[in-house]
Write an enzyme that holds these catalytic residues in place. Structure first.
Site, PDB file in Angstrom:
ATOM      1  N   LYS A   1      -0.518  43.682  58.190  1.00 32.70           N
ATOM      2  CA  LYS A   1      -0.432  43.056  56.863  1.00 32.70           C
ATOM      3  C   LYS A   1      -1.721  42.281  56.598  1.00 32.70           C
ATOM      4  O   LYS A   1      -2.790  42.889  56.613  1.00 32.70           O
ATOM      5  CB  LYS A   1       0.830  42.192  56.794  1.00 32.70           C
TER       6      LYS A   1
ATOM      7  N   THR B   1       3.496  41.254  62.728  1.00 29.48           N
ATOM      8  CA  THR B   1       2.992  42.614  62.634  1.00 29.48           C
ATOM      9  C   THR B   1       1.474  42.503  62.626  1.00 29.48           C
ATOM     10  O   THR B   1       0.924  41.416  62.431  1.00 29.48           O
ATOM     11  CB  THR B   1       3.448  43.321  61.344  1.00 29.48           C
TER      12      THR B   1
ATOM     13  N   ASP C   1       8.148  33.944  62.791  1.00 28.59           N
ATOM     14  CA  ASP C   1       7.717  35.305  62.450  1.00 28.59           C
ATOM     15  C   ASP C   1       6.634  35.146  61.389  1.00 28.59           C
ATOM     16  O   ASP C   1       6.914  34.873  60.228  1.00 28.59           O
ATOM     17  CB  ASP C   1       8.924  36.087  61.917  1.00 28.59           C
TER      18      ASP C   1
ATOM     19  N   GLU D   1       4.509  52.551  80.887  1.00 28.01           N
ATOM     20  CA  GLU D   1       5.576  51.535  80.880  1.00 28.01           C
ATOM     21  C   GLU D   1       5.266  50.451  81.900  1.00 28.01           C
ATOM     22  O   GLU D   1       4.708  50.717  82.961  1.00 28.01           O
ATOM     23  CB  GLU D   1       6.926  52.194  81.160  1.00 28.01           C
TER      24      GLU D   1
ATOM     25  N   TYR E   1       1.488  57.733  79.353  1.00 26.89           N
ATOM     26  CA  TYR E   1       2.642  56.845  79.551  1.00 26.89           C
ATOM     27  C   TYR E   1       2.201  55.638  80.340  1.00 26.89           C
ATOM     28  O   TYR E   1       1.448  55.771  81.317  1.00 26.89           O
ATOM     29  CB  TYR E   1       3.766  57.559  80.310  1.00 26.89           C
TER      30      TYR E   1
ATOM     31  N   ARG F   1      -0.762  49.684  62.138  1.00 27.02           N
ATOM     32  CA  ARG F   1       0.675  49.423  62.026  1.00 27.02           C
ATOM     33  C   ARG F   1       1.222  49.109  63.419  1.00 27.02           C
ATOM     34  O   ARG F   1       1.109  49.928  64.335  1.00 27.02           O
ATOM     35  CB  ARG F   1       1.331  50.695  61.468  1.00 27.02           C
TER      36      ARG F   1
HETATM   37  N1  DSN Z   1       8.545  45.577  54.942  1.00 27.36           N
HETATM   38  C1  DSN Z   1       7.853  44.333  55.114  1.00 27.36           C
HETATM   39  C2  DSN Z   1       7.515  43.699  53.825  1.00 27.36           C
HETATM   40  O1  DSN Z   1       7.220  44.440  52.897  1.00 27.36           O
HETATM   41  O2  DSN Z   1       7.504  42.496  53.708  1.00 27.36           O
HETATM   42  C3  DSN Z   1       8.577  43.408  55.979  1.00 27.36           C
HETATM   43  O3  DSN Z   1       9.217  44.099  56.990  1.00 27.36           O
END
Ligand code: DSN
Length: 478
Positions: free
Chosen positions: A274, A271, A242, A67, A65, A280
């Site tokens: 990607k 994120t 974003d 925090e 933990y 993730r």
């Molecule tokens: N789920 C993602 C996507 O496929 O673009 C975005 O959150």
């Protein structure tokens, strides 16, 4: 020891240890690898993280933990989590040229929530505290607290509409961001499908939002972030970007100058799994004036950080800092262009007529007379994994849709290039030309379809041949 035997030994041992406790899970892990090895992955938001990134997640860092933030924890014994988090943040700042990075968010929605609440804390809460002459919300009297809570609920946001490629977390009602903010959307030009900055400006002046959100999950073009910042400044809005989909293209210096969001946005979220090709998770970058608010993400919005995932973020960011990541990022875009050109040459219709980022939005209704749901299913039968997606002003709505979104980050990781993309375009076009809508008692179905005899089998065989030449995780032999 070679990379192959090291990774193979690591994963064999891992699966043995897991199987001894719960064989179903070990089998599912094996099954997932097998699936991913036998399908052409064109989901624009997916990728294949390196074994080093994946392995960094499977450790006892998960047991801790932590925090708070580096050096300011609510738990004792965090010295190694501090090392991990500080290194991940340092690498994030370096890779993106950002003044400040916060690497705790567990996902994209968490990163966006941290950003929204940091903006609200800076622009709504802090002035209320200053007015009351107190330092902490706990010091506000009941009337001032009630007033502040009402003020949180009165804020407006301007973001890209969902059918133009925006995202649910950009203020849409099914998501908490839409319950928090009074949201208005900007779309794209009905003729060109492109962002219309004059219209964004007009709306911004009309709405006077606290926050303007730029970024997308299904818009196949780049954004002029200098123009977005200019608009935000004109109306006193905070610009949040974003970049979840295209973070890899920013890290890899494909998007530079006005196309790089980081210098222009007050706050940037992403994120990490990607096009950035990490684990993730999510992260937030911001200008110095927002740093103290962003750093309160835990416990403001987040639970305890995931130290094992922050470790994997550091590994992936170290990979993204290498010169070869730039080659990778440029290859993603070259491949998307080749895929788009291959589809256009075969007569397909694409939203905006092409792409200049990592994704292609194929209009399957105009091109093949199918819904997105039918096209997605037929392609999956043929060994090509995609996802259906709405197109602007979609007559089939957000569930059945008229589009299929295609992305090249994953196949580029496998080493495929433009000539393979042309073959992929042919597989997609051949499958969809052979697919027809089934009819039911109430007319043409939006879900059922048939594919001409033999096409699925032939396409699968061609996909398998391609994948054999570009194997996934060749260093892992189970
Ligand atoms: N789920 C993602 C996507 O496929 O673009 C975005 O959150």
């Amino acid at each position: 020891m070679s990379d192959t035997s090291r990774a193979t030994d690591a994963y064999r041992a891992l699966l043995d240890v897991v199987a001894a406790v719960e064989p179903t899970i070990a089998d599912a892990i094996r099954g997932e690898l097998d699936n991913q090895r036998h399908q052409l992955k064109l989901i624009a938001s997916e990728n294949y993280a390196s074994p080093a990134t994946l392995l960094a997640m499977g450790t006892w860092l998960s047991d801790k933990y932590a925090e708070g933030t580096v050096g300011h924890r609510f738990y004792a014994g965090c010295e190694y989590v501090d090392v991990v988090e500080a290194r991940a943040a340092e690498l994030a700042r370096q890779v993106f040229g950002a003044p400040h990075a916060y690497v705790q968010p567990h996902s994209g929605i968490d990163a966006n929530l941290v950003a929204y609440w940091a903006i609200l804390a800076q622009r709504v809460e802090q002035p209320a505290l200053d007015e009351a002459g107190v330092r902490h919300v706990n010091d506000l009297d009941d009337a001032a607290w009630a007033k502040l809570r009402r003020a949180f609920g009165e804020q407006r946001m301007l973001g890209m509409s969902l059918d133009a490629g925006g995202h649910l977390t950009h203020g849409f009602r099914p998501n908490i961001s839409g319950k928090l903010f009074d949201q208005r959307s900007y779309g794209t030009d009905p003729e060109t499908g492109l962002l219309d900055y004059a219209e964004v400006r007009r709306l911004a002046h009309e709405v006077r939002p606290l926050v303007i959100v730029a970024g997308y999950s299904a818009y196949p073009r780049r954004i002029d972030f200098a123009a977005m910042r200019e608009i935000a400044d004109e109306v006193g809005a905070t610009l949040m970007v974003d970049m979840a989909h295209f973070a890899g293209l920013v890290a890899g210096k494909v998007m530079t100058g006005d196309e790089d969001p980081v210098p222009f946005a007050h706050i940037t979220t992403t994120t990490t799994h990607k096009s950035l090709r990490g684990p993730r998770g999510g992260l937030v970058l911001c200008q110095p004036e927002l740093a103290e608010f962003v750093d309160k993400g835990c416990p403001m919005v987040l639970g305890g950080p995931l130290p094992h995932v922050m470790a994997a973020k550091a590994v992936a960011l170290a990979e993204a800092a290498r010169p070869e990541f730039r080659d990778y990022a440029h290859a993603i875009v070259d491949n998307a262009r080749a895929l788009a050109e291959g589809l256009l040459r075969r007569g397909a219709t694409l939203v905006t007529g092409g792409t200049d980022n990592h994704l292609v939005l194929l209009d399957v209704a105009s091109s093949y007379g199918l819904t997105g749901r039918q096209a997605e299913s037929a392609l999956l039968d043929a060994g090509v994994v995609t996802n259906r997606n709405a197109i602007p002003r979609d007559p089939n709505g957000a569930w059945y849709t008229s589009g299929v979104r295609l992305g090249t980050p994953a196949l580029t990781t496998l080493g495929m290039g433009p000539s393979e993309m042309d073959e992929v375009a042919d597989l997609i076009d051949t499958t969809l030309r052979a697919t027809t809508r089934a009819s039911g008692p109430s007319g043409p179905s939006k879900a059922k379809y048939t594919v001409a005899d033999g096409v699925v089998e032939r396409t699968r065989a061609r996909a398998a041949e391609l994948l054999e030449k570009f194997p996934l995780y060749p260093e892992i032999v189970l």
